[in-house]
Scaffold this active site. Structure first.
Site, PDB file in Angstrom:
ATOM      1  CD  GLU A  56      -3.458  -0.353   1.722  1.00 34.02           C
ATOM      2  OE1 GLU A  56      -3.550   0.825   2.113  1.00 34.02           O
ATOM      3  OE2 GLU A  56      -4.305  -1.219   1.972  1.00 34.02           O
ATOM      4  CE1 TYR A  94      -5.068   3.334  -3.091  1.00 32.03           C
ATOM      5  CE2 TYR A  94      -5.475   1.043  -3.674  1.00 32.03           C
ATOM      6  CZ  TYR A  94      -4.954   1.990  -2.813  1.00 32.03           C
ATOM      7  OH  TYR A  94      -4.308   1.593  -1.662  1.00 32.03           O
ATOM      8  CD  GLU A  96      -2.417  -1.033  -2.665  1.00 27.27           C
ATOM      9  OE1 GLU A  96      -1.657  -1.986  -2.394  1.00 27.27           O
ATOM     10  OE2 GLU A  96      -3.582  -0.950  -2.222  1.00 27.27           O
ATOM     11  CG  HIS A 147      -2.539  -5.439  -0.570  1.00 25.54           C
ATOM     12  ND1 HIS A 147      -2.774  -4.089  -0.784  1.00 25.54           N
ATOM     13  CD2 HIS A 147      -3.487  -5.841   0.318  1.00 25.54           C
ATOM     14  CE1 HIS A 147      -3.805  -3.707  -0.058  1.00 25.54           C
ATOM     15  NE2 HIS A 147      -4.261  -4.749   0.617  1.00 25.54           N
ATOM     16  CG  ASP A 181      -3.576  -7.259   3.791  1.00 24.23           C
ATOM     17  OD1 ASP A 181      -4.196  -8.256   4.197  1.00 24.23           O
ATOM     18  OD2 ASP A 181      -4.081  -6.121   3.702  1.00 24.23           O
ATOM     19  CG  ASP A 226      -1.349  -8.465   7.472  1.00 22.75           C
ATOM     20  OD1 ASP A 226      -1.016  -7.742   6.531  1.00 22.75           O
ATOM     21  OD2 ASP A 226      -2.291  -8.200   8.255  1.00 22.75           O
ATOM     22  CG  HIS A 264      -2.991  -4.485   8.074  1.00 24.43           C
ATOM     23  ND1 HIS A 264      -3.358  -5.756   7.689  1.00 24.43           N
ATOM     24  CD2 HIS A 264      -3.863  -3.645   7.450  1.00 24.43           C
ATOM     25  CE1 HIS A 264      -4.400  -5.678   6.872  1.00 24.43           C
ATOM     26  NE2 HIS A 264      -4.730  -4.417   6.716  1.00 24.43           N
TER      27      HIS A 264
END
Length: 299
Positions: A56, A94, A96, A147, A181, A226, A264
């Protein structure tokens, strides 16, 4: 008779551990790390690890990581840190990045690539990297971060097995760690569906983070989102410990303060850099005692 000298000969302890971590940094941006208390906590978390895989990271310019690395090198002068970043990954506006932060005096990047996701099974395809490993038992280790998106956890985790096969063929090496994650618990993935994953039914995969571990900061949740999964006999033989790192407790943060960092916990494994663990000698112990020279011990 108590014989500590003999115990010291038999136990594998004392070897330095190598810590590999994964952390969903919850929308890591330049404005986020520019806040002093956030930067301070991130630096202390990163300084625990020899290799940290951040997820992220949403800073397109790379400025956040450059600032974070500068402060990390100022904080910990035991040796320099470097980082390796993926391109921005995602299906929409969006995006990452996966970012590896590593102690460059202890390990180096040998190679890396973004997995070619021809069927678009991943929202953020794994950015795989192969690192040198400081052990006579294991000279290199592949890391495969993921992720998942909560809407397609089962699909992505099953597709992660195909990534494993691809990496195995690419580097002719099956010693690897899959981590990140995974959203592998609670509403995102039931225990039944978890048990049916290919990575659970195929032999050779060791899920180092327990299913009942809590990797979430909020007191209202208890989910093992995770994970770290080890594959390869040499890799697994070096495993010393695995856990989530409860940074709010360690750094004495309130839940509100901790949530400014992430919702997290980081997860981590420690690998021995020496030979695999010595198995108990059992009946051979009395013979060893007879062969040892007198130690001058008092009964």
């Amino acid at each position: 008779m108590h014989c500590p000298a003999v115990l010291l000969l038999l136990l594998p302890g004392g070897a330095e551990a190598f810590r590999i971590c994964a952390f969903n940094a919850q929308r890591l941006t330049l404005s986020k790390v520019a806040r002093e208390h956030v930067m301070d906590t991130f630096v202390r978390i990163l300084a625990r690890c020899d290799i940290m895989v951040l997820q992220e990271v949403v800073d397109a310019s790379g400025s956040a990581m450059s600032l974070l690395l500068r402060e990390l090198n100022r904080f910990d002068d035991s040796g320099s840190y470097s980082f390796l970043s993926s391109p921005s990954l995602g299906r929409s506006t969006y995006m990452e990045k996966y970012v590896y932060v590593y102690r460059s005096h202890k390990t180096q990047v040998l190679d890396s690539y973004v997995y070619e996701d021809e069927d678009d099974l991943f929202a953020r395809e794994p950015f795989v990297a192969r690192f040198t490993f400081p052990s006579k038992v294991l000279h290199s280790l592949a890391l495969v971060p993921l992720h998942t998106t909560p809407k397609a956890v089962e699909q992505e985790l099953n597709a992660l097995y195909d990534v494993f096969l691809d990496v195995s063929q690419h580097w002719q090496n099956r010693d690897m760690i899959l981590l990140g994650d995974f959203n592998a618990d609670c509403a995102s993935l039931t225990k039944k569906r978890l048990g049916e994953l290919v990575l659970r039914t195929e032999a050779g995969f060791h899920w180092a983070i327990d299913d009942d571990e809590d990797t979430t900061v909020r007191a209202s949740t208890h989910c093992a989102y995770d994970r770290i999964v080890l594959h390869g006999e040499r890799c697994q033989s070096l495993l010393r410990s695995a856990a989530a790192f409860n940074f709010p407790r360690s750094f004495q943060l309130t839940e509100e303060e901790a949530l400014n960092i992430s919702d997290h916990y980081p997860v981590e494994v420690e690998l021995n850099q020496a030979a695999p663990r010595v198995q108990p000698l059992g009946p051979a112990l009395p013979l060893l005692l007879l062969l040892l020279p007198p130690l001058g011990l008092v009964a």
